[in-house]
Motif scaffolding. Structure first.
Motif: not given
Length: 278
Positions: A70-84, A201-206
């Motif tokens: 769950l913590n890894a999910y949180k980190n991945t979500l932060i990175v994905t949303i920030g990048t997109v 862009v959201i799908i490809i880069k996300g």
């Protein structure tokens, strides 16, 4: 299409259907193996193509409870949303003047963007790591967001540029006559029409940010900062690899990206087609 015409078409193009079935089979086979492996006990030594007689959900329970998924999910979500967010915001803003002003300089920039897309990310790994180490970006999520967004921006700008080029210039000219400035033309006229390409862009880069392994493996060295992919890696790092646990971890990790693609599929196809090179 009438019955006889349809049968004639089938006889003429039968090989396309056979090829389609083969491609679907080859695409779905790894997914089938992944799911059935995730439902097997670690002691199950049966063939990896055999569906288990007993459904074993403990692999998923261990992944969610014991391995800090769950913590890894949180980190991945932060990175994905920030990048997109960075790629969408900077990509559309950079693409608008490139698409609307046909100058030699803009043509050079577009060519440069295409050239940068050809540069492998691993070729500049040492330089990027040295810079991040100097600015204390190692073991930080913000550094990973900036690096991932920087490598993804050329494609985002390319897609936005091609899409904006297909929007009639008359809309901009009408807005300028009404007194709108350059930024207002983009904000109120162009931006509302960028929904399909933005979804692309959201799908490809996300998905790319969600599944990225190269730079997270070097930048994120603390276990509490691990992303989903780095959590999967742990199952192959031990003395005896836990393939069943790795399969369950992969299944859990891919679900958000799969759901997002299913929900946004129609916009993704439209945006990809409209952003194609004219």
């Amino acid at each position: 299409m009438k019955g006889k015409t349809w049968k004639k078409y089938i006889r003429k193009h039968w090989w396309k259907y056979v090829l389609g079935v083969i491609l679907v089979f080859l695409t779905m086979m790894p997914l089938y193996v992944l799911i059935e492996m995730s439902l097997k006990e670690p002691t199950d030594l049966a063939s990896r193509l055999t569906w288990p007689n007993y459904i074993y959900f403990e692999n998923y329970i261990k992944v969610l409870k014991e391995n800090n998924m769950l913590n890894a999910y949180k980190n991945t979500l932060i990175v994905t949303i920030g990048t997109v967010t960075v790629e969408v915001f900077c990509g559309c803003l950079a693409a608008y003047p490139l698409a609307r002003k046909q100058t030699r300089f803009n043509e050079f920039i577009r060519s440069l963007i295409l050239a940068i897309m050809m540069v492998p990310a691993v070729s500049v790994l040492v330089g990027v790591y040295s810079i991040l180490s100097a600015i204390r970006g190692i073991n930080t999520l913000w550094a990973l967001i900036l690096i991932t967004a920087a490598f993804g921006l050329p494609l985002s700008i390319f897609l936005y540029t091609n899409y904006i080029t297909s929007i009639p210039r008359a809309l901009d000219e009408a807005a300028r006559i009404e007194g709108a400035n350059y930024f207002q033309c983009f904000l109120y006229i162009i931006l509302p029409q960028l929904k399909p390409v933005t979804v692309s862009v959201i799908i490809i880069k996300g998905v790319q940010a969600w599944n990225d392994y190269l730079y997270p493996s070097y930048i994120l060295q603390k276990p509490e900062l691990y992303t989903n992919v780095l959590m999967v890696k742990q199952y192959f790092s031990s003395t005896s690899s836990n393939f069943q646990g790795a399969a369950a971890c992969c299944t859990v990790a891919m679900l958000p990206a799969l759901v997002a693609y299913i929900l946004l599929n129609q916009y993704f196809i439209k945006g990809a087609i409209d952003s194609a090179v004219k």
